[in-house]
Design a protein around this motif. Structure first.
Motif, PDB file in Angstrom:
ATOM      1  N   ASP A   1      -4.821   2.259  -5.077  1.00  0.00           N
ATOM      2  CA  ASP A   1      -4.708   1.337  -3.945  1.00  0.00           C
ATOM      3  C   ASP A   1      -5.702   0.192  -4.150  1.00  0.00           C
ATOM      4  O   ASP A   1      -6.886   0.310  -3.849  1.00  0.00           O
TER       5      ASP A   1
ATOM      6  N   ARG B   1       0.828  -1.201   0.000  1.00  0.00           N
ATOM      7  CA  ARG B   1       0.000   0.000   0.000  1.00  0.00           C
ATOM      8  C   ARG B   1       0.867   1.257   0.000  1.00  0.00           C
ATOM      9  O   ARG B   1       0.566   2.229  -0.704  1.00  0.00           O
TER      10      ARG B   1
ATOM     11  N   LEU C   1       1.078   4.084  -2.960  1.00  0.00           N
ATOM     12  CA  LEU C   1       0.896   5.499  -2.634  1.00  0.00           C
ATOM     13  C   LEU C   1       2.062   6.338  -3.149  1.00  0.00           C
ATOM     14  O   LEU C   1       1.853   7.397  -3.769  1.00  0.00           O
TER      15      LEU C   1
END
Length: 361
Positions: A206, A196, A200
């Motif tokens: 995501d 994740r 990002l």
């Protein structure tokens, strides 16, 4: 001969067994993404939308199944089952068996079939391709040492470089500890957390905000069958978790899927060290192939000793969805033909993002 369409959840045990029988003995179909168990796992994970996952079954004169094509059908468009998490698509048939694309569209009740990682040797759908890519593969039929010798003879020093970094890491951090088929939930959760952060930082979608994706990962992590399931592989340096991979396993293939490493230990390339450990661990097992998937990354080019071409494209009947797709591909191809550098890539990136979001929802 006819084409029957059933919901994945309604596949009979006989048809599931026949699907597996058709794959057996065809190395090109050994990918876990082409297993009926992948289609069933996706349908289960997608919950109340699982009814959209369907299987077109071509039957012979006696009613026997001779071909399977799984698809998720939404709003008159068929797309790959499990996209964007699915790295391969193909028509599952005995050698030489095809399906008429027009019959497929009619049977699925779709105006268009989209594909993004269709095997390039699929005679039914691949001819409708609009582009292609390489999936990078490591084949080790004679074991790790023979593979390492072949890489050295080819002038590729990646394995030597990994060993050098391994020695440095063990001196400076602690001894390496490799675990295959780990059952550590903490390591699994850390993998997703690292992924994740990675998404990002690279401004990507995501995937793990989507409930069915998390349900699918949980299901596959727990599946330990001999011919299909997940495999969690971990590498520790001393007491520190350095890298984690969640791969999918077929009968003879391990497919590289979700990979991440501890950013504090990045200088030691722990992800590559873990790939090397996995390759070594395949000796004496049924696994003779590690598929690294698509993506033109240096580590994939250097580790791989074979490639599998995949194609992307679509086929459709005269309809609004088909006209729209034609137009979008037209803009993309025109832009990519122009010498505009990164600007030429914008339509393709936008199209892939739109397809990703369609698959997630």
């Amino acid at each position: 001969m006819s084409i029957q369409v059933v919901k994945a959840q309604d596949l009979s045990p006989a048809d599931i067994a026949r699907w597996e029988e058709l794959r057996r003995g065809q190395s090109r179909l050994d990918s876990p993404f082409l297993s009926p168990q992948w289609t069933l796992a996706v349908a289960k994970a997608q919950g109340d939308k699982g009814h959209e996952v369907k299987v077109a079954i071509r039957r012979g004169p006696e009613g026997e199944a001779i071909g399977f094509l799984p698809a998720r059908v939404r709003q008159d468009v068929a797309m790959p089952v499990g996209a964007p998490m699915c790295d391969y698509q193909a028509l599952i048939t005995a050698p030489g068996v095809t399906m008429d694309p027009r019959d497929l569209l009619a049977a699925l009740g779709a105006d268009r079939i989209d594909f993004c990682h269709m095997m390039a040797d699929d005679v039914t759908l691949a001819r409708h391709a609009r582009g292609q890519a390489d999936s990078w593969v490591v084949e080790t039929p004679d074991g790790y040492e023979a593979y390492a010798a072949e890489r050295k003879a080819a002038g590729v020093g990646v394995l030597k470089d990994i060993e050098k970094k391994r020695r440095k890491a063990e001196r400076e951090v602690g001894p390496c500890r490799f675990t295959a088929m780990s059952e550590s939930r903490a390591a699994f959760d850390q993998l997703l957390a690292w992924k994740r952060v990675q998404l990002l930082l690279t401004h990507q979608t995501d995937l793990f905000k989507t409930p069915w994706v998390n349900k699918l990962l949980d299901e596959l992590f727990a599946m330990r069958g001999p011919t299909f399931g997940g495999g969690l592989y971990t590498l520790h340096l001393g007491e520190r978790l350095a890298a984690v991979h969640l791969h999918l396993r077929g009968e003879h293939t391990i497919h590289g899927w979700l990979i991440a490493h501890n950013p504090d230990l990045e200088r030691y390339s722990p992800g590559l060290m873990l790939f090397q450990d996995i390759l070594k661990s395949m000796d004496g097992t049924p696994y003779t192939r590690l598929d690294l998937g698509t993506g033109d990354y240096r580590f994939k080019r250097e580790l791989s000793n074979a490639q599998q071409k995949v194609v992307f494209g679509f086929l459709g009947s005269p309809s609004v969805p088909t006209l729209v797709r034609h137009a979008v591909y037209g803009v993309r191809q025109m832009a990519e033909a122009l010498p505009l550098g990164r600007i030429s890539e914008i339509p393709g990136k936008a199209m892939r993002r739109m397809d990703l979001l369609r698959g997630l929802h």
